[in-house]
Write a protein that holds these residues in place. Structure first.
Motif, PDB file in Angstrom:
ATOM      1  N   ILE A 140      -1.618  -3.404 -10.204  1.00  0.00           N
ATOM      2  CA  ILE A 140      -1.643  -2.091  -9.564  1.00  0.00           C
ATOM      3  C   ILE A 140      -3.073  -1.586  -9.571  1.00  0.00           C
ATOM      4  O   ILE A 140      -3.827  -1.807 -10.528  1.00  0.00           O
ATOM      5  N   SER A 141      -3.449  -0.923  -8.487  1.00  0.00           N
ATOM      6  CA  SER A 141      -4.781  -0.333  -8.397  1.00  0.00           C
ATOM      7  C   SER A 141      -4.694   0.901  -7.519  1.00  0.00           C
ATOM      8  O   SER A 141      -3.686   1.118  -6.834  1.00  0.00           O
ATOM      9  N   SER A 142      -5.746   1.698  -7.542  1.00  0.00           N
ATOM     10  CA  SER A 142      -5.757   2.896  -6.708  1.00  0.00           C
ATOM     11  C   SER A 142      -7.139   3.117  -6.141  1.00  0.00           C
ATOM     12  O   SER A 142      -8.149   2.702  -6.733  1.00  0.00           O
ATOM     13  N   ASP A 143      -7.180   3.756  -4.996  1.00  0.00           N
ATOM     14  CA  ASP A 143      -8.442   4.139  -4.352  1.00  0.00           C
ATOM     15  C   ASP A 143      -8.380   5.649  -4.185  1.00  0.00           C
ATOM     16  O   ASP A 143      -7.701   6.150  -3.287  1.00  0.00           O
ATOM     17  N   LEU A 144      -9.049   6.364  -5.074  1.00  0.00           N
ATOM     18  CA  LEU A 144      -8.965   7.814  -5.054  1.00  0.00           C
ATOM     19  C   LEU A 144      -9.533   8.405  -3.771  1.00  0.00           C
ATOM     20  O   LEU A 144      -9.034   9.410  -3.276  1.00  0.00           O
ATOM     21  N   ALA A 145     -10.561   7.784  -3.225  1.00  0.00           N
ATOM     22  CA  ALA A 145     -11.173   8.302  -1.994  1.00  0.00           C
ATOM     23  C   ALA A 145     -10.208   8.221  -0.826  1.00  0.00           C
ATOM     24  O   ALA A 145     -10.252   9.063   0.079  1.00  0.00           O
ATOM     25  N   LYS A 146      -9.341   7.211  -0.846  1.00  0.00           N
ATOM     26  CA  LYS A 146      -8.380   7.033   0.244  1.00  0.00           C
ATOM     27  C   LYS A 146      -7.001   7.574  -0.110  1.00  0.00           C
ATOM     28  O   LYS A 146      -6.084   7.484   0.707  1.00  0.00           O
ATOM     29  N   ASN A 147      -6.851   8.097  -1.323  1.00  0.00           N
ATOM     30  CA  ASN A 147      -5.533   8.570  -1.780  1.00  0.00           C
ATOM     31  C   ASN A 147      -4.465   7.494  -1.549  1.00  0.00           C
ATOM     32  O   ASN A 147      -3.388   7.772  -1.015  1.00  0.00           O
ATOM     33  N   THR A 148      -4.773   6.298  -1.948  1.00  0.00           N
ATOM     34  CA  THR A 148      -3.899   5.159  -1.723  1.00  0.00           C
ATOM     35  C   THR A 148      -3.732   4.364  -3.018  1.00  0.00           C
ATOM     36  O   THR A 148      -4.694   4.191  -3.768  1.00  0.00           O
ATOM     37  N   VAL A 149      -2.524   3.910  -3.227  1.00  0.00           N
ATOM     38  CA  VAL A 149      -2.203   3.091  -4.391  1.00  0.00           C
ATOM     39  C   VAL A 149      -1.741   1.723  -3.871  1.00  0.00           C
ATOM     40  O   VAL A 149      -1.018   1.657  -2.864  1.00  0.00           O
ATOM     41  N   TYR A 150      -2.152   0.670  -4.555  1.00  0.00           N
ATOM     42  CA  TYR A 150      -1.830  -0.681  -4.107  1.00  0.00           C
ATOM     43  C   TYR A 150      -1.036  -1.415  -5.176  1.00  0.00           C
ATOM     44  O   TYR A 150      -1.119  -1.125  -6.367  1.00  0.00           O
ATOM     45  N   LEU A 151      -0.271  -2.394  -4.723  1.00  0.00           N
ATOM     46  CA  LEU A 151       0.388  -3.313  -5.647  1.00  0.00           C
ATOM     47  C   LEU A 151       0.186  -4.716  -5.105  1.00  0.00           C
ATOM     48  O   LEU A 151       0.780  -5.090  -4.086  1.00  0.00           O
ATOM     49  N   GLN A 152      -0.678  -5.466  -5.749  1.00  0.00           N
ATOM     50  CA  GLN A 152      -0.898  -6.853  -5.393  1.00  0.00           C
ATOM     51  C   GLN A 152       0.107  -7.706  -6.159  1.00  0.00           C
ATOM     52  O   GLN A 152       0.162  -7.653  -7.386  1.00  0.00           O
ATOM     53  N   MET A 153       0.869  -8.487  -5.422  1.00  0.00           N
ATOM     54  CA  MET A 153       1.953  -9.255  -6.012  1.00  0.00           C
ATOM     55  C   MET A 153       1.684 -10.739  -5.771  1.00  0.00           C
ATOM     56  O   MET A 153       1.542 -11.166  -4.631  1.00  0.00           O
ATOM     57  N   HIS A 154       1.625 -11.488  -6.837  1.00  0.00           N
ATOM     58  CA  HIS A 154       1.418 -12.941  -6.766  1.00  0.00           C
ATOM     59  C   HIS A 154       2.607 -13.654  -7.404  1.00  0.00           C
ATOM     60  O   HIS A 154       3.396 -13.053  -8.123  1.00  0.00           O
TER      61      HIS A 154
ATOM     62  N   SER B 292       0.840  -1.187   0.000  1.00  0.00           N
ATOM     63  CA  SER B 292       0.000   0.000   0.000  1.00  0.00           C
ATOM     64  C   SER B 292       0.876   1.239   0.000  1.00  0.00           C
ATOM     65  O   SER B 292       1.962   1.238   0.591  1.00  0.00           O
ATOM     66  N   CYS B 293       0.388   2.277  -0.619  1.00  0.00           N
ATOM     67  CA  CYS B 293       1.071   3.562  -0.619  1.00  0.00           C
ATOM     68  C   CYS B 293       0.050   4.640  -0.304  1.00  0.00           C
ATOM     69  O   CYS B 293      -0.823   4.944  -1.127  1.00  0.00           O
ATOM     70  N   ALA B 294       0.146   5.192   0.895  1.00  0.00           N
ATOM     71  CA  ALA B 294      -0.745   6.261   1.306  1.00  0.00           C
ATOM     72  C   ALA B 294      -0.111   7.599   0.942  1.00  0.00           C
ATOM     73  O   ALA B 294       1.053   7.852   1.263  1.00  0.00           O
ATOM     74  N   VAL B 295      -0.880   8.441   0.287  1.00  0.00           N
ATOM     75  CA  VAL B 295      -0.386   9.739  -0.174  1.00  0.00           C
ATOM     76  C   VAL B 295      -1.129  10.829   0.579  1.00  0.00           C
ATOM     77  O   VAL B 295      -2.350  10.782   0.717  1.00  0.00           O
ATOM     78  N   THR B 296      -0.380  11.824   1.050  1.00  0.00           N
ATOM     79  CA  THR B 296      -1.011  12.864   1.864  1.00  0.00           C
ATOM     80  C   THR B 296      -1.604  13.988   1.022  1.00  0.00           C
ATOM     81  O   THR B 296      -1.982  15.025   1.554  1.00  0.00           O
ATOM     82  N   ARG B 297      -1.635  13.784  -0.290  1.00  0.00           N
ATOM     83  CA  ARG B 297      -2.313  14.723  -1.185  1.00  0.00           C
ATOM     84  C   ARG B 297      -3.265  13.944  -2.083  1.00  0.00           C
ATOM     85  O   ARG B 297      -3.140  12.725  -2.229  1.00  0.00           O
ATOM     86  N   SER B 298      -4.180  14.658  -2.681  1.00  0.00           N
ATOM     87  CA  SER B 298      -5.114  13.991  -3.574  1.00  0.00           C
ATOM     88  C   SER B 298      -4.378  13.436  -4.781  1.00  0.00           C
ATOM     89  O   SER B 298      -3.704  14.165  -5.506  1.00  0.00           O
ATOM     90  N   ILE B 299      -4.474  12.125  -4.986  1.00  0.00           N
ATOM     91  CA  ILE B 299      -3.782  11.521  -6.127  1.00  0.00           C
ATOM     92  C   ILE B 299      -4.534  11.763  -7.428  1.00  0.00           C
ATOM     93  O   ILE B 299      -3.986  11.533  -8.508  1.00  0.00           O
ATOM     94  N   ASN B 300      -5.757  12.233  -7.328  1.00  0.00           N
ATOM     95  CA  ASN B 300      -6.542  12.475  -8.532  1.00  0.00           C
ATOM     96  C   ASN B 300      -5.948  13.625  -9.363  1.00  0.00           C
ATOM     97  O   ASN B 300      -6.216  13.731 -10.566  1.00  0.00           O
ATOM     98  N   ARG B 301      -5.120  14.458  -8.729  1.00  0.00           N
ATOM     99  CA  ARG B 301      -4.534  15.583  -9.449  1.00  0.00           C
ATOM    100  C   ARG B 301      -3.373  15.165 -10.334  1.00  0.00           C
ATOM    101  O   ARG B 301      -2.883  15.940 -11.137  1.00  0.00           O
ATOM    102  N   PHE B 302      -2.903  13.926 -10.163  1.00  0.00           N
ATOM    103  CA  PHE B 302      -1.774  13.445 -10.946  1.00  0.00           C
ATOM    104  C   PHE B 302      -2.259  12.561 -12.090  1.00  0.00           C
ATOM    105  O   PHE B 302      -3.194  11.791 -11.930  1.00  0.00           O
ATOM    106  N   LYS B 303      -1.591  12.659 -13.232  1.00  0.00           N
ATOM    107  CA  LYS B 303      -1.991  11.860 -14.386  1.00  0.00           C
ATOM    108  C   LYS B 303      -1.803  10.382 -14.114  1.00  0.00           C
ATOM    109  O   LYS B 303      -2.535   9.542 -14.653  1.00  0.00           O
TER     110      LYS B 303
END
Length: 121
Positions: free
Chosen positions: A69-83, A21-32
């Motif tokens: 890879i996935s993201s949750d814009l509401a939580k400003n969090t990016v995930y990396l599921q690794m199998h 998980s990667c928690a970002v302290t800014r809105s990730i929606n502002r980034f491309k």
């Protein structure tokens, strides 16, 4: 500027799975896009996976089909599921918001601490 806090790493056996998980302290929606990178000890940091703000994902060949890879814009969090992890996936994993191309190396944030993933044979 904002901060990135990566978590979820650890020691796992080959063939196992880990979710970062990667928690970002800014809105990730502002980034491309947002991306995950990794650095093997003694080597350069490399791009692993990226996702645009319209959910288009890109992967390096070595992880395609195994990582998601996935993201949750509401939580400003990016995930990396690794199998199906392999010993060569052992590295410190970081996230960031790329400026321009994923492999260009330029990013918006100062790099965080990263999270160590160690895959045992």
């Amino acid at each position: 500027q904002g901060q990135l806090v990566e978590s979820g790493g650890g020691l796992v056996q080959a063939g196992g799975s880990v979710r970062l998980s990667c928690a970002v302290t800014r809105s990730i929606n502002r980034f491309k896009s947002m991306a995950w990178y990794r650095r093997v000890s003694g080597e350069e940091r490399e791009f692993v996976a990226g996702i645009t703000n319209d959910d288009v994902a890109t992967y390096v060949d070595s992880v395609r089909g195994r990582f998601t890879i996935s993201s949750d814009l509401a939580k400003n969090t990016v995930y990396l599921q690794m199998h199906s992890l392999k010993p060569e996936d052992t590295a410190v994993y970081y996230c960031n918001a790329p400026r321009g191309s994923y492999s260009g190396g330029s990013v918006y944030f100062f790099w965080g601490q990263g999270t160590q993933v160690t895959v045992s044979p």
